[in-house]
Design an enzyme around this catalytic site. Structure first.
Site, PDB file in Angstrom:
ATOM      1  CB  CYS A   2      -0.933   0.084   1.175  1.00 32.58           C
ATOM      2  SG  CYS A   2      -1.730  -1.582   1.546  1.00 32.58           S
ATOM      3  CG  LEU A  49      -1.743  -3.864  -4.491  1.00 37.51           C
ATOM      4  CD1 LEU A  49      -2.542  -3.454  -5.831  1.00 37.51           C
ATOM      5  CD2 LEU A  49      -0.187  -3.841  -4.931  1.00 37.51           C
ATOM      6  CB  ALA A  50      -7.061  -5.766  -1.945  1.00 35.46           C
ATOM      7  CG  ASN A  74       4.090   0.052   1.807  1.00 35.75           C
ATOM      8  OD1 ASN A  74       3.300  -0.836   1.125  1.00 35.75           O
ATOM      9  ND2 ASN A  74       5.128   0.684   1.595  1.00 35.75           N
ATOM     10  N   GLY A  75       3.136  -3.054   3.207  1.00 35.92           N
ATOM     11  CA  GLY A  75       3.860  -4.251   2.925  1.00 35.92           C
ATOM     12  C   GLY A  75       3.245  -5.581   3.194  1.00 35.92           C
ATOM     13  N   GLY A 365      14.542 -12.376  -7.661  1.00 35.17           N
ATOM     14  CA  GLY A 365      15.707 -12.868  -7.034  1.00 35.17           C
ATOM     15  C   GLY A 365      16.470 -11.973  -6.260  1.00 35.17           C
TER      16      GLY A 365
END
Length: 631
Positions: A2, A49-50, A74-75, A365
């Protein structure tokens, strides 16, 4: 994943209008919803951001059932299910299925001590309205950003610098020291921001204080990576190899937890190939793979990526990049807020743009090179460690000869490295921040500023340690958080994507850090433990010679289009940064590049990115007094 923003302390004028502006600016980080809550001495704004529990029960700002604690976050917390089980055994009952609620309850119960239990990437703000205390925190490696500004009686914070500039009274004075450090390193390092008075919260740190006196907040480190500097060599034991395989598999497994589709950023290298291999084994639905390549230069890895994708049975998408344009430079300036000259930002943006619509979450990566000694500079440390014992007389002679050569000379760049004192030896294994060609083009005012100090300070933090351990510690403290992770976060979030890095699972990083350094590499190859696993899971053609993820800027600036880009932007009378460099010296370096005297693509790219940033943000420079950005 988010975007967060807000304030602690003094309430701004028209707080709801400001919150709406913050949410609008951060919309790209969370297009699935927004929220705003405020109380006495605090206000939190949020874009969502779901990814996990996309229902309203995962909306933020979120509070505990008693209304005492509020959070914006956020995360992702990858071990949230295990932490939830632990909390439920203590008697907690949850309303929804989000990792945010687990994080909130854990922080409410344990305070900053909870941060050490988190396996994830995060930037968060928490307020305790009863005790009138607040907490800002950032994950161990700095995957997620958190910018802030403290003035008497007020703290402002946001995921991106552009949101902090939304305050009507926001200061926009450019910090000359930040410009000098950017030109030396290619990014603005550490806590510094390009605008004076703003800061970045350091990775593995939290900032805690009183809602009523936020200017007295104290920054505290909650985690530190200790790297074994033993020189012992030899392969891993069978037990160790099994442990490594399990750690990597589990790091991938927990990062596959998602309520939306998951994909793979497949570069054609060893690290992303292994991530893809473990993801293909563990995912309930095979992830899509996306690769970026180039139509010119030697940086293209699409063939190796295609072989890996076919072997693993993955749907594979390839996007091809060509020579950069003015539009690319302007796009970088908007996405990155600060001047940012890692040329691999271009393919990363292209990769994220191509990936949008294929999945919302992608595994990468990133972090494998730092943990397992994969960068070329680590091989250089191994091969040229004799430089640390070079007599001062030899260094003196090298300096004398070097200074007789033109600054654009390739031989001079090599002699300058040999002449470096031990406290600056890191530059002998990589591009020097005090490169003679770079200094030659800079104005006298910039030459007076030492942009290399963050690198020298970081290198000098562990004198006497094994050179490889020192280089890895430097990269974990500087290059990874301020370059690699900035590049990935801004490019992915600009396209509303979430990127997860299994090689940044702290359990895996700590385990690898305990190994002797000689286990990781020889004079000709790094990542030896990973190569052993790759032989079991991937065909050899899927993880060949390491090329990196950078754009082929040296080749670009030998082409007519690249030279014209330099002339149109850097040598134009309309250049916003013209007073920062000497046009005659830029022309001299451009001739050397065209003649093949030395590859100077890094130099032109840094100047072009700074020029694009200054134009995009309407910045003027006056280093006689201060640099400023016009409101």
């Amino acid at each position: 994943m988010c975007g967060i923003a807000g304030w602690i302390g003094k309430e701004p004028e028209e707080p709801r209008r400001l919150a709406a502006a913050l949410c609008r600016i951060l919309h790209h980080r969370g297009p699935d919803g927004e929220g705003f809550r405020e109380g006495s001495g605090w206000g939190f704004a949020f874009r969502r951001l779901a990814v996990i529990d996309p229902t309203p029960s995962g909306d933020q700002p979120m509070c505990t059932p008693d209304g005492r604690f509020w959070i914006v976050f956020n995360g992702e917390i990858f071990n949230y299910l295990e932490l939830r089980d632990e909390l439920e055994r203590r008697g907690e009952r949850f309303r929804g299925g989000s990792d945010t609620e687990v994080l909130l309850r854990l922080l409410a119960a344990e305070g900053p001590a909870a941060l050490g239990k988190l396996n994830g990437m995060f930037a968060l703000a928490l307020v305790d309205i009863q005790a009138r205390r607040f907490l800002l925190a950032r994950d161990r490696f700095g995957v997620k950003p958190l910018h802030y500004r403290i003035t008497p009686g007020e703290l402002r914070f946001a995921s991106e610098l552009k949101a902090l500039l939304a305050w009507p009274d926001a200061s926009k004075h450019v910090d000359p020291a930040a410009v000098a450090e950017y030109l030396a390193l290619g990014y603005v390092p550490g806590a510094r921001c390009v605008y004076a008075g703003y800061s970045k919260l350091a990775p593995a740190h939290y900032l805690a204080g009183s809602v009523d006196e936020p200017e007295s907040a104290r920054e505290v480190r909650y985690w530190r990576l200790e790297i074994n500097d033993s020189t012992d060599t030899g392969p891993l034991s069978t037990t160790q190899q099994d442990e490594l395989r399990w750690l990597l598999a589990d790091a991938v497994r927990v990062r596959l937890r998602s309520d939306v589709p998951v994909g793979i950023f497949l570069s054609g290298g060893l690290d992303s190939g292994l991530v893809a291999a473990f993801a293909a084994r563990n995912a309930t639905r095979k992830p899509v793979a996306v690769t970026v390549g180039f139509s010119d230069g030697d940086a293209d890895e699409t063939r190796a990526a295609s072989i890996a994708a076919a072997h693993l049975g993955l749907e594979h998408h390839i996007v091809i990049r060509t020579t950069p344009s003015l539009a690319d430079l302007d796009r970088l300036a908007h996405v990155y807020d600060e001047p940012f000259a890692d040329s691999s930002a271009l393919p990363m943006l292209a990769l994220c743009e191509a990936a949008r619509g294929l999945a919302t979450v992608f595994l990468s990566g990133d972090g494998g090179d730092e943990a397992f000694a994969g960068y070329r500079r680590y091989l250089a440390v191994h091969r040229y460690r004799w430089l640390s014992n070079l007599p001062e007389a030899a260094r003196y002679v090298a300096r004398l000869v070097a200074h007789r050569l033109p600054p654009e000379s390739h031989v001079r760049s090599q002699l300058d490295r040999i002449a470096l004192p031990e406290v600056r030896l890191a530059a002998a294994f990589d591009l020097s921040p005090e490169d003679a060609a770079l200094r030659e083009v800079l104005s006298p005012e910039l030459q007076q500023l030492s942009g290399a100090e963050p690198l020298w300070k970081a290198w000098s933090a562990a004198p006497g340690a094994h050179l490889l351990a020192r280089q890895q510690a430097l990269d974990y403290g500087l290059y990874l958080p301020d370059d690699i992770l900035v590049k990935v976060d801004r490019a992915s979030m600009a396209n509303s994507l979430e990127v997860r890095s299994p090689f940044l699972d702290y359990r895996l990083v700590e385990w690898t850090a305990r190994l002797p350094r000689g286990v990781l590499l020889t004079s000709s190859a790094g990542k030896l433990p990973l190569r052993s696993i790759a032989r079991e899971l991937l065909p050899s053609a899927a993880h060949g010679v390491k090329r990196g993820f950078g754009a082929p800027v040296d080749a670009w600036f030998r082409q007519p289009a690249g030279r014209k880009l330099v002339e149109d932007r850097l040598l134009s009378r309309e250049s916003a940064c013209r007073r920062l460099w000497r046009p005659a010296a830029v022309t001299q370096m451009l001739k050397a590049q065209s003649a093949g005297t030395r590859d100077l693509g890094f130099l032109f790219w840094r100047l072009l990115v700074l020029e694009g940033w200054a134009r995009s943000h309407d910045v003027t420079f006056d280093f006689g007094t201060a640099a400023s950005g016009r409101p």
